[in-house]
Write a protein that holds these residues in place. Structure first.
Motif, PDB file in Angstrom:
ATOM      1  N   MET A  27       0.853  -1.198   0.000  1.00 44.43           N
ATOM      2  CA  MET A  27       0.000   0.000   0.000  1.00 44.43           C
ATOM      3  C   MET A  27       0.883   1.241   0.000  1.00 44.43           C
ATOM      4  O   MET A  27       1.846   1.322   0.747  1.00 44.43           O
ATOM      5  CB  MET A  27      -0.853  -0.058   1.261  1.00 44.43           C
ATOM      6  N   SER A  28       0.569   2.187  -0.865  1.00 43.73           N
ATOM      7  CA  SER A  28       1.404   3.384  -0.904  1.00 43.73           C
ATOM      8  C   SER A  28       0.606   4.573  -1.404  1.00 43.73           C
ATOM      9  O   SER A  28      -0.375   4.411  -2.142  1.00 43.73           O
ATOM     10  CB  SER A  28       2.592   3.146  -1.841  1.00 43.73           C
ATOM     11  N   ILE A  29       1.044   5.738  -0.982  1.00 50.22           N
ATOM     12  CA  ILE A  29       0.502   6.981  -1.536  1.00 50.22           C
ATOM     13  C   ILE A  29       1.692   7.743  -2.095  1.00 50.22           C
ATOM     14  O   ILE A  29       2.584   8.166  -1.353  1.00 50.22           O
ATOM     15  CB  ILE A  29      -0.234   7.808  -0.462  1.00 50.22           C
ATOM     16  N   GLY A  49      -0.861   1.306  12.375  1.00 53.65           N
ATOM     17  CA  GLY A  49      -0.463   2.208  11.300  1.00 53.65           C
ATOM     18  C   GLY A  49      -0.222   1.526   9.971  1.00 53.65           C
ATOM     19  O   GLY A  49      -0.310   2.159   8.917  1.00 53.65           O
ATOM     20  N   ASP A  50       0.060   0.206   9.993  1.00 53.78           N
ATOM     21  CA  ASP A  50       0.350  -0.435   8.707  1.00 53.78           C
ATOM     22  C   ASP A  50      -0.919  -0.938   8.007  1.00 53.78           C
ATOM     23  O   ASP A  50      -0.853  -1.542   6.940  1.00 53.78           O
ATOM     24  CB  ASP A  50       1.365  -1.574   8.891  1.00 53.78           C
ATOM     25  N   GLU A  51      -2.080  -0.684   8.599  1.00 58.94           N
ATOM     26  CA  GLU A  51      -3.329  -1.115   7.943  1.00 58.94           C
ATOM     27  C   GLU A  51      -3.801  -0.138   6.887  1.00 58.94           C
ATOM     28  O   GLU A  51      -4.583  -0.489   6.007  1.00 58.94           O
ATOM     29  CB  GLU A  51      -4.450  -1.230   8.992  1.00 58.94           C
ATOM     30  N   SER A  81      -9.445  14.492   2.595  1.00 54.93           N
ATOM     31  CA  SER A  81      -8.745  13.316   3.118  1.00 54.93           C
ATOM     32  C   SER A  81      -9.101  12.072   2.321  1.00 54.93           C
ATOM     33  O   SER A  81     -10.280  11.861   1.997  1.00 54.93           O
ATOM     34  CB  SER A  81      -9.143  13.059   4.572  1.00 54.93           C
ATOM     35  N   TYR A  82      -8.087  11.270   2.052  1.00 47.32           N
ATOM     36  CA  TYR A  82      -8.273  10.012   1.332  1.00 47.32           C
ATOM     37  C   TYR A  82      -7.512   8.935   2.080  1.00 47.32           C
ATOM     38  O   TYR A  82      -6.306   9.054   2.274  1.00 47.32           O
ATOM     39  CB  TYR A  82      -7.670  10.094  -0.076  1.00 47.32           C
ATOM     40  N   THR A  83      -8.203   7.868   2.490  1.00 49.06           N
ATOM     41  CA  THR A  83      -7.508   6.758   3.141  1.00 49.06           C
ATOM     42  C   THR A  83      -7.579   5.538   2.244  1.00 49.06           C
ATOM     43  O   THR A  83      -8.655   5.184   1.742  1.00 49.06           O
ATOM     44  CB  THR A  83      -8.152   6.433   4.507  1.00 49.06           C
ATOM     45  N   ILE A  84      -6.428   4.910   2.047  1.00 47.70           N
ATOM     46  CA  ILE A  84      -6.394   3.629   1.327  1.00 47.70           C
ATOM     47  C   ILE A  84      -5.963   2.561   2.332  1.00 47.70           C
ATOM     48  O   ILE A  84      -5.077   2.792   3.159  1.00 47.70           O
ATOM     49  CB  ILE A  84      -5.468   3.689   0.088  1.00 47.70           C
ATOM     50  N   PHE A  85      -6.649   1.423   2.289  1.00 39.42           N
ATOM     51  CA  PHE A  85      -6.398   0.341   3.249  1.00 39.42           C
ATOM     52  C   PHE A  85      -5.600  -0.764   2.556  1.00 39.42           C
ATOM     53  O   PHE A  85      -5.832  -1.053   1.379  1.00 39.42           O
ATOM     54  CB  PHE A  85      -7.717  -0.256   3.745  1.00 39.42           C
ATOM     55  N   ALA A  86      -4.708  -1.390   3.311  1.00 42.22           N
ATOM     56  CA  ALA A  86      -3.899  -2.471   2.746  1.00 42.22           C
ATOM     57  C   ALA A  86      -4.795  -3.614   2.279  1.00 42.22           C
ATOM     58  O   ALA A  86      -5.652  -4.083   3.037  1.00 42.22           O
ATOM     59  CB  ALA A  86      -2.913  -2.979   3.794  1.00 42.22           C
ATOM     60  N   GLY A  87      -4.619  -4.022   1.032  1.00 41.99           N
ATOM     61  CA  GLY A  87      -5.298  -5.208   0.515  1.00 41.99           C
ATOM     62  C   GLY A  87      -6.800  -5.071   0.333  1.00 41.99           C
ATOM     63  O   GLY A  87      -7.476  -6.049   0.031  1.00 41.99           O
TER      64      GLY A  87
END
Ligand code: DGJ
Length: 738
Positions: free
Chosen positions: A1-3, A128-130, A150-156
């Motif tokens: 996951m990355s921004i 924090g890694d989620e 605000s934009y949140t992206i979640f792992a997987g």
């Protein structure tokens, strides 16, 4: 996951291997939308996706650049009046009467995790890694106002959570008349709009419309998200099915007036906006004040609607719902409402509980009518002390008697309401919503308390907390039985009356939040005349909700099927009730009533003492079954197989996380004579595993998914002596074990 941020092309790329979300700072400094969909590899520039073609005659351009017109740009948080003629995401009324704004990029931050939204329900992460959150700050220098997107992206996970915050850093008050939670400009309009609409006792029926030029929307103006529409819509490509095709779901984490809208313009691009309904909304932002929008969640699937639903289920079950009950199998309950309505005594309640306890029920819920002068729906709301006539020994004593049976005790409240015939109203007649000099319309003889006033919320908190402190209460059903009319707060100045609906919901959230915190062991179930406020906002405080007042099994097929598009099975309150059914007078088999309610948080809403011994045997078997499989049902992966909106048969299934256990619910509406052979293709199984079906023959997962499970029943031909008779409203649950 990355921004990622590419400085040269001024491009943001939110990626997690499943999805990509691309944005770019536009030539005017605004934030543009480039792409949302299946993951694409990163590159320095995606500028070629910014299509800027000169449009003759009707192009209203930006500072001499004939290729740049906002009307032809896909944007993230557009305003109206500066060359874009579509409906905007934000509108600010300024002291000089203008509504023109010009927010340009100022800065951005990327942080691990996801910050909470003050006073509002929202998805969260536990480490924090989620998840990772991008916040882009845009400023309107003339007004001194800042906008934080605000934009949140979640792992997987194929979801993006969004919200916006407006801050007035200027010297004069501004009026925010529109602040959407999300705007997504899609490059074409080749979609069907699917929404889930209906009415009281007919909630969340699936509706499909083709997008076409113009505006299509669903909304609420009723003060709660409502039975009529739900704050969830889906866009899908024509031909998309449960496991193939593209679908995007949009869900608003909010329980008040909302708008979900799709606008298709002359060039067939589609703008999706979702947020607090701008209708009647006017929030005064004094200098130094800020306004936080609710959160909106978008889920993308290139593998059909089922995958989109499961993305919402996973996120909402594990990272929206909270508290001790989030991951625990839900207690099997009995609720006395349809058994007694207002007509009960303490002994009658205990008799209902005793029978239920014998059959294995774990929680007894006392519904409406236990308090104040509440012997019918004309009186008592607001007086949260036990009725001296019906419960002379008080709630604590009844709770003790239930506890002595080895059962948990639950209680109904309708915290937001008041009857005029109540001590609360007599003491505080100005605490209800009413417009000065106007008639106050009642609904079910009741009125809405002004939850925008902290002292009202405080008073109700004290009353509920007193009951919870004195009696052993493990569960609360929080009801809400009317929409708001003549909405006006005696406590707000005239130029803040447009804030009332939102302030009201913030008051509801604050009461819920305080009760959650003070009584963490209590399981909350939300309710609003059934499914009148069944939304993600409620799910944050109450991990399950009474999905509809309609308890008929056949009606419930559509309601629960429609609800499943966004909401997890663990949130769907479902009960077995008496026949003839109290809403539709239909007589369905006891087995079917249980087989439908099984796909939810299971319970009974009838007096088991009224059943025959043979029926009680069935009830005991149903409860034993639910105890064995409720974790798979409530926390497994849900697959829709056959839609009740499309024919005589409905089917759905759940699969355990390890894919070794699966339950298939199969339902027939009307019986048929000499009908066709039938099979249903299953989903979500492990193709390599061999599953027994109801303890019988084994079938590999690939066969069950590709060839199907045979469901032809005895109605297809002449019934054999060893076959059970089939009938109208017949059903089965197949148990598959690897
Ligand atoms: C409406 C709810 O949906 C019902 O289940 C019941 O609690 C009644 N209100 C009680 O008034």
């Amino acid at each position: 996951m990355s921004i990622l941020y590419h400085e040269g092309a001024k491009t943001f790329h939110l990626a997690n291997g499943e999805i990509s979300y691309l944005m770019k700072i536009l030539p005017n400094g605004g934030l543009g939308q480039l792409y949302f969909g299946q993951a694409v590899r990163d590159r320095e520039s995606f500028d070629h996706l910014l299509e800027m073609k000169h449009r003759p005659m009707t192009s209203y351009v930006f500072e001499g650049n004939k290729f740049f017109s906002l009307e032809h740009c896909k944007q993230e948080y557009p305003a109206y009046g500066t060359t874009d003629f579509r409906h905007p995401a934000v509108e600010l009324l300024q002291p000089n009467g203008s509504r023109v704004t010009d927010f340009v990029y100022h800065s951005h931050t990327v942080a691990a995790g996801k910050p909470a939204l003050a006073g509002l329900p929202a998805t969260y992460c536990e480490s924090g890694d989620e998840a990772e959150t991008l916040t882009v700050c845009l400023k309107d220098s003339l007004l001194g106002a800042s906008l934080f997107l605000s934009y949140t992206i979640f792992a997987g996970q194929s979801v993006i959570a969004r919200s916006a915050r407006l801050e007035n850093g200027g010297s004069e008050a501004l009026h925010l008349t529109n602040a959407m939670s999300l705007c997504l400009d899609l490059p074409d309009s080749d979609y069907e709009l699917v929404h889930f609409s209906g009415a009281w006792s007919r909630e969340r029926h699936q509706r499909v419309r083709r997008l076409e030029q113009g505006i299509q929307s669903v909304e609420s103006t009723r003060g709660h998200s409502s039975h009529s529409h739900n704050p969830f819509i889906m866009l899908r490509r024509p031909g998309t099915g449960e496991d193939s095709g593209e679908a995007i779901g949009f869900s608003l984490v909010y329980s008040g007036n909302f708008l979900a809208q799709v606008e298709v313009d002359a060039w067939d691009t589609a703008r999706v906006t979702m947020g607090i309904n701008p209708f009647g909304f006017d929030w005064k932002l004094s200098p130094g004040e800020s306004f936080q929008t609710p959160e909106a969640v978008m889920a993308y699937s290139c593998r059909g609607m089922g995958e989109m639903s499961r993305a919402f289920h996973r996120l909402y079950r594990t990272r929206l719902a909270r508290g001790q009950w989030r991951d625990r199998p839900r207690p099997i309950l009995i609720n006395n409402w349809e058994a007694t309505y207002f007509n009960f005594t303490e002994d009658k309640l205990v008799a209902i509980a005793q029978a239920a306890q014998k059959d294995g029920v774990e929680l007894f819920v006392l519904d409406d009518g236990w308090f104040g002068a509440r012997s019918n729906d004309f009186a008592g709301l607001g007086d949260w002390v036990a009725s001296p006539e019906r419960l002379p020994n008080g709630i604590a004593s009844l709770a003790e008697r239930i506890d002595a049976l080895g059962m948990k005790f639950g209680l109904w409240f309708e915290p937001e309401m008041v009857n005029k015939d109540s001590g609360l109203y007599r003491a505080h007649p100005d605490w209800m919503l009413q417009t000065p000099g106007r008639r106050a319309s009642h609904g079910r003889n009741q009125f809405v308390l002004d939850f925008s006033r902290p002292e009202v919320v405080e008073h109700i908190y004290d009353r509920i907390a007193a009951v919870l402190s004195e009696a052993k209460v493990s569960y609360i059903k929080w009801d809400m039985n009317r929409s708001m009319t003549e909405a006006y707060s005696a406590a707000l100045p005239p130029d803040r009356q447009g804030e009332l609906f939102h302030r009201y919901i913030l008051g509801v959230y604050s009461l819920y939040g305080r009760l959650n915190a003070a009584f963490p062991h209590v399981l909350f179930e939300s309710c609003a005349s059934g499914g009148g406020r069944f939304d993600p906002g409620m799910l944050y405080y109450a991990p399950q909700g009474w999905v509809s007042d309609n308890s008929d099994a056949i009606e419930r097929l559509k309601i629960q099927y429609g609800t499943s598009f966004c909401y997890p099975i663990s949130s769907i309150g479902a009960h077995v009730s008496a026949v003839p059914n109290h809403q539709v007078n239909r007589v369905t088999p006891l087995s079917t009533r249980a087989n439908v309610a099984a796909f939810g948080t299971f319970g009974y809403e009838l007096d088991l003492n009224q059943l025959t011994e043979e029926e009680r045997e069935q009830v005991r078997a149903q409860i034993a079954f639910m105890k064995e499989y409720r974790e798979v049902i409530q926390f497994g992966d849900f697959y829709r197989l056959r839609s009740p909106f499309e024919g005589n048969f409905t089917a759905w299934m759940v699969v355990s996380p390890d894919r070794r256990t699966a339950l298939v619910g199969w339902y027939k509406t009307l019986n048929e004579v000499n009908g066709p052979y039938r099979r249903v293709k299953l989903r979500g199984l492990d193709p390599e595993l061999c599953y027994t079906v109801d303890g019988g023959a084994g079938h590999y997962g690939d066969e069950l998914m590709r060839v199907g499970l045979l469901t032809t029943d005895s109605a297809a031909g002449e019934r054999q002596p060893d076959e059970a008779a089939s009938c109208d409203y017949d059903s089965r649950i197949f148990v598959l074990k690897a």
